[in-house]
Scaffold this active site. Structure first.
Site, PDB file in Angstrom:
ATOM      1  CB  CYS A 137       3.042   7.357   3.422  1.00  0.00           C
ATOM      2  SG  CYS A 137       3.548   6.123   4.625  1.00  0.00           S
TER       3      CYS A 137
ATOM      4  CB  CYS B 261       5.508  -2.460  15.975  1.00  0.00           C
ATOM      5  SG  CYS B 261       7.244  -2.204  15.513  1.00  0.00           S
TER       6      CYS B 261
ATOM      7  CB  SER C  99       9.887   6.278   9.896  1.00  0.00           C
ATOM      8  OG  SER C  99       9.518   5.778  11.173  1.00  0.00           O
TER       9      SER C  99
ATOM     10  CB  CYS D 190       0.117   6.511  11.186  1.00  0.00           C
ATOM     11  SG  CYS D 190       0.422   8.081  10.440  1.00  0.00           S
TER      12      CYS D 190
ATOM     13  CG  ASN E 249      -4.607   6.397  13.013  1.00  0.00           C
ATOM     14  OD1 ASN E 249      -5.444   7.264  13.218  1.00  0.00           O
ATOM     15  ND2 ASN E 249      -3.339   6.671  12.758  1.00  0.00           N
TER      16      ASN E 249
ATOM     17  CD  GLU F 145      -2.957  -1.231   2.201  1.00  0.00           C
ATOM     18  OE1 GLU F 145      -4.111  -1.588   1.923  1.00  0.00           O
ATOM     19  OE2 GLU F 145      -2.589  -0.894   3.336  1.00  0.00           O
TER      20      GLU F 145
ATOM     21  CB  SER G 127       8.937   3.625  15.400  1.00  0.00           C
ATOM     22  OG  SER G 127       8.472   3.818  14.118  1.00  0.00           O
ATOM     23  CG  PHE G 128      11.345   7.022  21.333  1.00  0.00           C
ATOM     24  CD1 PHE G 128      11.036   7.553  22.571  1.00  0.00           C
ATOM     25  CD2 PHE G 128      12.598   6.455  21.168  1.00  0.00           C
ATOM     26  CE1 PHE G 128      11.947   7.539  23.612  1.00  0.00           C
ATOM     27  CE2 PHE G 128      13.520   6.422  22.201  1.00  0.00           C
ATOM     28  CZ  PHE G 128      13.192   6.968  23.433  1.00  0.00           C
ATOM     29  CG  HIS G 129       5.904   4.213  19.041  1.00  0.00           C
ATOM     30  ND1 HIS G 129       5.261   5.342  18.560  1.00  0.00           N
ATOM     31  CD2 HIS G 129       6.351   3.553  17.952  1.00  0.00           C
ATOM     32  CE1 HIS G 129       5.318   5.333  17.241  1.00  0.00           C
ATOM     33  NE2 HIS G 129       5.973   4.278  16.837  1.00  0.00           N
TER      34      HIS G 129
ATOM     35  CB  CYS H 229       2.324  -1.561  13.445  1.00  0.00           C
ATOM     36  SG  CYS H 229       2.491  -1.407  11.650  1.00  0.00           S
TER      37      CYS H 229
ATOM     38  CB  CYS I   6       6.852  -5.395   8.770  1.00  0.00           C
ATOM     39  SG  CYS I   6       8.174  -4.444   9.549  1.00  0.00           S
TER      40      CYS I   6
ATOM     41  N   GLY J  25       6.797  -1.960   6.322  1.00  0.00           N
ATOM     42  CA  GLY J  25       8.163  -2.462   6.371  1.00  0.00           C
ATOM     43  C   GLY J  25       9.132  -1.575   7.134  1.00  0.00           C
ATOM     44  CD  GLU J  26      13.257  -0.481  10.346  1.00  0.00           C
ATOM     45  OE1 GLU J  26      14.061   0.290   9.757  1.00  0.00           O
ATOM     46  OE2 GLU J  26      12.504  -0.116  11.264  1.00  0.00           O
TER      47      GLU J  26
END
Ligand code: SF4
Length: 394
Positions: free
Chosen positions: A132, A143, A230, A372, A329, A119, A252-254, A146, A139, A198-199
């Protein structure tokens, strides 16, 4: 910092499936860096002394004018156009579905070689338009907040499939310049964020080569400062990002404790918060005008207390940074809920008072699952067994 080698990450078995090339036998020009294109042109019969010039000509047609047919490359001799058509092709991923949200956000489901789908999301805003893009099918990581993380890695995207996402968005937006028309500087796609599926740092070389093509001033010419990569924290590749790509960095700290981050971003078990922050402090391109963006998803009752906000400010002290607060989201089956608007504002206030810009990201495209963390390609829905993947790879 203990282990330097970015070997197998925090997930089950991962197989990078070789790309099944379309059976044309021709080389896709899209995604080749200039040296790679030069080499390919010479291998196809271009005299070496002309190769550099030919690269420049072909590059302009493909990436400045958006031409897909060699016959239309009118500053090349007819027989040379025929040679190009015999050995090369200009292929982009195919748009399977295109959804437009009521807020103007566009989500494309695109198909790549092997029939896999990823996507891509376009977010128009006042004076800018952000694309984006994805770097993997599924991935490498899992996470827990996600949607993509629930999808097993199928394979890395090639440079052609990464660059192709920008080109197909420009096609859809009608953003290619028209020959003979007055020059129009406005860019509908003015920024790129590598925040899709993906990373990206687990597909480093392909992402690097693709960004080299995108940043090249003779073609798509997106400045490195308009590209943000990111990462969830692949520490050994962070400095390389500055040295070999030079784009802006987001993390991506979170979470503000290892205990919580281990749950939300499992790669933290490999490179914990302290190790990650050390790498960020040493980021070669760190300046006040090129701050690192700390992404922080707001999860109700998980990471959104005032204490978290104060800890976050303390942890990143001394790093030129901005903090993006992302209201979670939700997606089908998600184990979390979004923090309340009051909680998010209170959190943002603490950070703001500590001197950090802390914009609260406005969810875009929620009605089409384009926000996101919501991306997941339906066709790859279920996690595949190793046997299935190996059968597909063979
Ligand atoms: S947040 Fe990024 S790294 Fe983590 S699972 Fe999702 S796509 Fe992968």
């Amino acid at each position: 910092m203990t282990d330097q080698t970015p070997s197998a990450p925090i997930t089950q078995d991962v197989l990078t499936i070789p790309r099944k090339l379309p059976e044309t036998g021709r080389t896709n020009i899209v995604g080749l860096t200039r040296p790679q294109l030069q080499e390919a042109l010479i291998a196809a019969g271009t005299p070496e002394r002309q190769a550099r010039m030919r690269v420049g000509q072909v590059w302009q047609w493909v990436y400045h004018w958006g031409v897909r047919d060699f016959a239309a490359m009118t500053n090349l001799a007819k027989d040379y156009r025929a040679l190009l058509a015999e050995h090369f092709e200009i292929v982009l991923p195919e748009i399977v579905t295109r959804q437009i949200s009521q807020d103007g956000t566009r989500k494309y489901l695109v198909r790549i070689a092997g029939g896999h789908e990823v996507e891509v999301v376009y977010i128009p805003e006042e004076g800018r338009g952000t694309l984006c893009i994805s770097s993997q099918v599924g991935c490498t990581l899992t996470c827990s907040f996600c949607h993509t993380g629930t999808q097993k890695l199928v394979r890395n995207l090639t440079p052609a499939e990464i660059v192709g996402q920008l080109m197909l968005a420009r096609d859809d937006l009608g953003e290619w310049p028209v020959q003979g028309a007055p020059k129009d500087e406005t860019r509908l796609v003015s920024n790129i964020v590598l925040m899709g599926m993906g990373e990206p740092l687990y597909n480093f070389e392909n992402v690097r080569d693709a960004m080299k093509v995108v940043m090249d001033g003779e073609g798509l010419s997106l400045s490195r400062r308009r590209i943000t990569l990111s990462t969830s924290g692949v520490v050994p590749e962070i400095a390389r990002t500055a040295q070999e790509i030079g784009c802006l960095l987001a993390v991506s700290f979170h979470a503000t404790t290892d205990e919580v981050r281990d749950r939300l971003v499992p790669i933290n078990k490999r490179w914990n918060i302290a190790t990650l922050l050390e790498a960020l402090r040493d980021y070669p391109r760190l300046t006040n005008s090129e701050r690192i963006t700390f992404e922080y998803v707001m999860l109700d009752g998980v990471n959104d207390t005032d204490a978290d906000a104060r800890r976050l400010v303390k942890l990143i002290q001394g790093i030129p940074a901005k903090i993006n607060l992302i209201p979670f989201n939700e997606w089908p089956g998600a184990p979390y809920r979004r923090s309340s608007p009051e909680r998010i504002r209170a959190f943002a206030d603490i950070i703001y008072k500590a001197g950090y810009a802390s914009p609260i990201r406005t969810p875009r495209g929620e009605d089409i699952m384009a926000a996101c963390g919501q991306l997941k390609s339906a066709t790859e829905r279920g996690r595949k067994t190793r046997a299935q993947i190996e059968a597909e790879a063979s």
